[in-house]
Design an enzyme around this catalytic site. Structure first.
Site, short mmCIF file in Angstrom:
data_model
loop_
_atom_site.label_atom_id
_atom_site.label_comp_id
_atom_site.label_asym_id
_atom_site.label_seq_id
_atom_site.Cartn_x
_atom_site.Cartn_y
_atom_site.Cartn_z
N HIS A 179 2.32 10.11 58.32
CA HIS A 179 2.89 10.69 57.10
C HIS A 179 3.81 11.83 57.55
O HIS A 179 3.76 12.24 58.71
CB HIS A 179 1.79 11.22 56.18
CG HIS A 179 0.98 12.30 56.82
ND1 HIS A 179 -0.10 12.02 57.63
CD2 HIS A 179 1.10 13.63 56.83
CE1 HIS A 179 -0.60 13.16 58.10
NE2 HIS A 179 0.12 14.16 57.63
N GLU A 196 3.46 24.01 57.54
CA GLU A 196 3.44 22.56 57.38
C GLU A 196 3.58 22.17 55.90
O GLU A 196 4.19 21.16 55.56
CB GLU A 196 2.13 22.01 57.95
CG GLU A 196 2.10 20.52 58.14
CD GLU A 196 0.80 20.06 58.76
OE1 GLU A 196 0.78 19.80 59.98
OE2 GLU A 196 -0.22 19.99 58.06
N HIS A 217 3.71 12.55 61.59
CA HIS A 217 2.62 12.61 62.57
C HIS A 217 1.40 11.90 62.03
O HIS A 217 1.33 11.53 60.86
CB HIS A 217 2.31 14.08 62.98
CG HIS A 217 1.60 14.88 61.94
ND1 HIS A 217 1.01 16.10 62.20
CD2 HIS A 217 1.38 14.66 60.62
CE1 HIS A 217 0.47 16.57 61.09
NE2 HIS A 217 0.66 15.74 60.12
N HIS A 261 6.12 15.64 57.08
CA HIS A 261 6.17 17.01 56.57
C HIS A 261 7.57 17.58 56.74
O HIS A 261 8.28 17.20 57.68
CB HIS A 261 5.22 17.93 57.34
CG HIS A 261 3.78 17.61 57.15
ND1 HIS A 261 3.08 17.90 56.01
CD2 HIS A 261 2.89 17.01 57.99
CE1 HIS A 261 1.83 17.51 56.13
NE2 HIS A 261 1.68 16.95 57.33
N CYS A 267 -5.06 12.23 56.69
CA CYS A 267 -4.15 12.55 57.80
C CYS A 267 -4.31 11.59 58.97
O CYS A 267 -3.49 11.57 59.88
CB CYS A 267 -4.37 13.98 58.27
SG CYS A 267 -3.92 15.20 57.03
N ASP A 269 13.14 16.93 65.24
CA ASP A 269 13.63 16.63 63.90
C ASP A 269 13.82 15.12 63.73
O ASP A 269 14.45 14.47 64.56
CB ASP A 269 14.96 17.36 63.66
CG ASP A 269 15.40 17.30 62.21
OD1 ASP A 269 14.52 17.27 61.32
OD2 ASP A 269 16.62 17.28 61.97
N HIS A 270 13.26 14.60 62.64
CA HIS A 270 13.31 13.16 62.33
C HIS A 270 12.66 12.32 63.43
O HIS A 270 13.08 11.19 63.69
CB HIS A 270 14.75 12.70 62.03
CG HIS A 270 15.24 13.20 60.72
ND1 HIS A 270 15.56 14.53 60.49
CD2 HIS A 270 15.43 12.58 59.54
CE1 HIS A 270 15.93 14.67 59.24
NE2 HIS A 270 15.85 13.53 58.63
NI NI Z 1 0.04 16.11 58.20
#
Ligand code: NI
Length: 137
Positions: free
Chosen positions: A39, A124, A14, A41, A33, A79-80
């Site tokens: 990036h 997260e 995100h 998580h 961020c 997911d992914h």
């Molecule tokens: Ni983040």
């Protein structure tokens, strides 16, 4: 009242960015961020439902049903994925954990039968988690 929790994990990327603000303001608000290419998580999702165990089964909810619901409605869709671009129910939303947790609630809440959704907890990082219980302030 008994509380029952199903845990699932997903990996996603995100970027925290508000398009209404300048790049400088976004860096001020979101720091790294706001990096342009995002990036990732490894998220941990905990879905908790509340209810009284049924006489016949002793279950508040069949955890197999809850697992399948969460995987079908949430995990398969995030997911992914890149949460800013790939997920229809997050379109136009800044994908903070707060907003993601609330979006998950809105999807799951109408689909829980026989018990009620109590909380969505989204972790997260090791140190950061949010919890949403459906109350609008
Ligand atoms: Ni983040």
């Amino acid at each position: 009242m008994v509380y029952v929790t199903r845990r699932e994990t997903f990996s996603a990327s995100h970027r925290l960015y508000n398009p209404q603000f300048s790049d400088a303001k976004n860096v001020e608000l979101f720091d790294k961020c706001a990096n342009p290419n995002g990036h990732g998580h490894n998220y941990v999702l905990e879905v908790t439902v509340a209810g009284n165990p049924e006489q016949d089964t002793g279950y508040v909810i069949d955890l197999k049903d809850l697992k399948e619901l969460v995987r079908r409605e949430i995990i398969q869709k995030v997911d992914h994925k890149h949460l800013n671009h790939d997920v229809d129910f997050l379109e136009g939303v800044i994908p903070t954990s707060e907003n993601i947790a609330r979006a998950f609630w809105e999807i799951l809440q109408p689909n829980i039968r026989g018990a009620r959704l109590f909380s969505i907890r989204l972790r997260e990082t090791e140190n950061n988690a949010v919890e949403y219980r459906g109350e609008k302030s």
